[in-house]
Design a protein around this motif. Structure first.
Motif, PDB file in Angstrom:
ATOM      1  N   ALA A 121       0.810  -1.219   0.000  1.00  0.00           N
ATOM      2  CA  ALA A 121       0.000   0.000   0.000  1.00  0.00           C
ATOM      3  C   ALA A 121       0.845   1.273   0.000  1.00  0.00           C
ATOM      4  O   ALA A 121       0.492   2.254  -0.654  1.00  0.00           O
ATOM      5  CB  ALA A 121      -0.956  -0.002   1.190  1.00  0.00           C
ATOM      6  N   THR A 122       1.954   1.279   0.720  1.00  0.00           N
ATOM      7  CA  THR A 122       2.828   2.455   0.735  1.00  0.00           C
ATOM      8  C   THR A 122       3.390   2.703  -0.657  1.00  0.00           C
ATOM      9  O   THR A 122       3.414   3.844  -1.133  1.00  0.00           O
ATOM     10  CB  THR A 122       3.960   2.283   1.763  1.00  0.00           C
ATOM     11  N   ALA A 123       3.840   1.651  -1.314  1.00  0.00           N
ATOM     12  CA  ALA A 123       4.373   1.775  -2.668  1.00  0.00           C
ATOM     13  C   ALA A 123       3.277   2.207  -3.637  1.00  0.00           C
ATOM     14  O   ALA A 123       3.525   3.013  -4.545  1.00  0.00           O
ATOM     15  CB  ALA A 123       5.001   0.467  -3.110  1.00  0.00           C
ATOM     16  N   CYS A 141      -2.809  11.346 -14.603  1.00  0.00           N
ATOM     17  CA  CYS A 141      -3.749  11.396 -13.475  1.00  0.00           C
ATOM     18  C   CYS A 141      -4.635  10.162 -13.398  1.00  0.00           C
ATOM     19  O   CYS A 141      -5.030   9.754 -12.305  1.00  0.00           O
ATOM     20  CB  CYS A 141      -4.581  12.674 -13.555  1.00  0.00           C
ATOM     21  N   THR A 142      -4.931   9.528 -14.541  1.00  0.00           N
ATOM     22  CA  THR A 142      -5.732   8.299 -14.510  1.00  0.00           C
ATOM     23  C   THR A 142      -4.973   7.192 -13.782  1.00  0.00           C
ATOM     24  O   THR A 142      -5.540   6.475 -12.951  1.00  0.00           O
ATOM     25  CB  THR A 142      -6.100   7.861 -15.947  1.00  0.00           C
ATOM     26  N   GLU A 143      -3.681   7.062 -14.083  1.00  0.00           N
ATOM     27  CA  GLU A 143      -2.843   6.073 -13.384  1.00  0.00           C
ATOM     28  C   GLU A 143      -2.706   6.439 -11.904  1.00  0.00           C
ATOM     29  O   GLU A 143      -2.698   5.564 -11.038  1.00  0.00           O
ATOM     30  CB  GLU A 143      -1.461   5.974 -14.027  1.00  0.00           C
ATOM     31  N   SER A 144      -2.592   7.723 -11.646  1.00  0.00           N
ATOM     32  CA  SER A 144      -2.482   8.176 -10.257  1.00  0.00           C
ATOM     33  C   SER A 144      -3.699   7.735  -9.459  1.00  0.00           C
ATOM     34  O   SER A 144      -3.576   7.176  -8.362  1.00  0.00           O
ATOM     35  CB  SER A 144      -2.329   9.705 -10.225  1.00  0.00           C
ATOM     36  N   VAL A 145      -4.880   7.972 -10.014  1.00  0.00           N
ATOM     37  CA  VAL A 145      -6.127   7.575  -9.338  1.00  0.00           C
ATOM     38  C   VAL A 145      -6.156   6.060  -9.125  1.00  0.00           C
ATOM     39  O   VAL A 145      -6.546   5.587  -8.050  1.00  0.00           O
ATOM     40  CB  VAL A 145      -7.361   8.056 -10.138  1.00  0.00           C
ATOM     41  N   LYS A 146      -5.731   5.311 -10.129  1.00  0.00           N
ATOM     42  CA  LYS A 146      -5.710   3.841 -10.016  1.00  0.00           C
ATOM     43  C   LYS A 146      -4.890   3.398  -8.806  1.00  0.00           C
ATOM     44  O   LYS A 146      -5.341   2.577  -7.994  1.00  0.00           O
ATOM     45  CB  LYS A 146      -5.122   3.242 -11.291  1.00  0.00           C
ATOM     46  N   TRP A 147      -3.670   3.945  -8.671  1.00  0.00           N
ATOM     47  CA  TRP A 147      -2.787   3.518  -7.585  1.00  0.00           C
ATOM     48  C   TRP A 147      -3.254   4.060  -6.241  1.00  0.00           C
ATOM     49  O   TRP A 147      -3.169   3.356  -5.226  1.00  0.00           O
ATOM     50  CB  TRP A 147      -1.336   3.887  -7.888  1.00  0.00           C
ATOM     51  N   TYR A 148      -3.756   5.296  -6.226  1.00  0.00           N
ATOM     52  CA  TYR A 148      -4.312   5.829  -4.978  1.00  0.00           C
ATOM     53  C   TYR A 148      -5.481   4.956  -4.510  1.00  0.00           C
ATOM     54  O   TYR A 148      -5.602   4.656  -3.323  1.00  0.00           O
ATOM     55  CB  TYR A 148      -4.813   7.263  -5.158  1.00  0.00           C
ATOM     56  N   GLN A 154      -6.750  -0.371   0.981  1.00  0.00           N
ATOM     57  CA  GLN A 154      -6.027  -1.069   2.044  1.00  0.00           C
ATOM     58  C   GLN A 154      -5.932  -0.215   3.306  1.00  0.00           C
ATOM     59  O   GLN A 154      -5.238  -0.585   4.252  1.00  0.00           O
ATOM     60  CB  GLN A 154      -4.619  -1.438   1.571  1.00  0.00           C
ATOM     61  N   GLY A 155      -6.599   0.938   3.302  1.00  0.00           N
ATOM     62  CA  GLY A 155      -6.625   1.776   4.500  1.00  0.00           C
ATOM     63  C   GLY A 155      -5.552   2.845   4.562  1.00  0.00           C
ATOM     64  O   GLY A 155      -5.384   3.483   5.605  1.00  0.00           O
ATOM     65  N   ASN A 156      -4.811   3.084   3.479  1.00  0.00           N
ATOM     66  CA  ASN A 156      -3.778   4.116   3.485  1.00  0.00           C
ATOM     67  C   ASN A 156      -4.458   5.485   3.496  1.00  0.00           C
ATOM     68  O   ASN A 156      -5.069   5.890   2.506  1.00  0.00           O
ATOM     69  CB  ASN A 156      -2.866   3.958   2.261  1.00  0.00           C
ATOM     70  N   ALA A 157      -4.354   6.200   4.624  1.00  0.00           N
ATOM     71  CA  ALA A 157      -5.058   7.469   4.812  1.00  0.00           C
ATOM     72  C   ALA A 157      -4.591   8.540   3.830  1.00  0.00           C
ATOM     73  O   ALA A 157      -5.407   9.329   3.341  1.00  0.00           O
ATOM     74  CB  ALA A 157      -4.899   7.952   6.252  1.00  0.00           C
TER      75      ALA A 157
END
Length: 174
Positions: A121-123, A141-148, A154-157
């Motif tokens: 999740a951190t990665a 930004c589409t890839e950014s949203v995917k990874w975020y 997984q709970g990454n705030a």
């Protein structure tokens, strides 16, 4: 059987003795006896134990029981990463993201991707940030949203917050 690895018979099953060394290292870490933990982790790491290799990387990175040494930390992380230790993959990304081993955003993104693809999740968050900012990889930004999203699930705030901002700004979302 590999003659370079010592084994013990435990309940009729063979077990790599490096796991015993690893456990001793863990015991000494709990006692905050870093020098002794380092001793046992090194014994396990030298036998190829990826978790011990990762732990040595952390100890060198933090200066626990040894002088802080980012080059030595990276060495142990690489050995652990070569065996698939996902935390080591991520930590190598962090090291290249900063100035620890010479800043290289492309190299950082590479290590983050390797860990992110295995569910770290951190990665995933850090890779999302790389895509959002266009650091080391083309801005997307589409890839950014995917990874975020994957990290947020997984709970990454931090990922949850950044994902919300992306939606609020209409970036990378339909």
């Amino acid at each position: 059987m590999d003659q370079n690895k010592a084994v013990i018979n435990e309940g009729g099953k063979f077990k790599d003795i490096s796991n015993g060394y690893l456990e001793k290292g863990n015991d000494f870490m709990r006692l905050q006896d870093y020098a002794e933990a380092m001793h046992w982790y090194r014994k396990a790491a030298e036998q190829g134990n990826a978790i011990a290799q990762f732990n040595l990387g952390v100890m060198y990175s933090n200066g626990e029981g040894v002088k802080r040494d980012q080059t030595e930390a990276a060495k142990w992380y690489r050995l652990a990463a070569a065996q698939g230790n996902v935390s080591a993959l991520c930590n190598l990304g962090v090291m290249y993201d900063g100035m620890d081993v010479g800043q290289d955003q492309t190299e950082a993104a590479k290590w983050y991707r390797l860990a992110a693809e295995q569910g770290n999740a951190t990665a995933q968050f850090n890779l999302g940030l790389k895509y959002e900012l266009g650091e080391g990889i083309p801005k997307n930004c589409t890839e950014s949203v995917k990874w975020y999203r994957l990290a947020a699930e997984q709970g990454n705030a931090q990922a949850q917050y950044n994902l919300g901002v992306m939606y609020e700004n209409g970036e990378g979302v339909n």
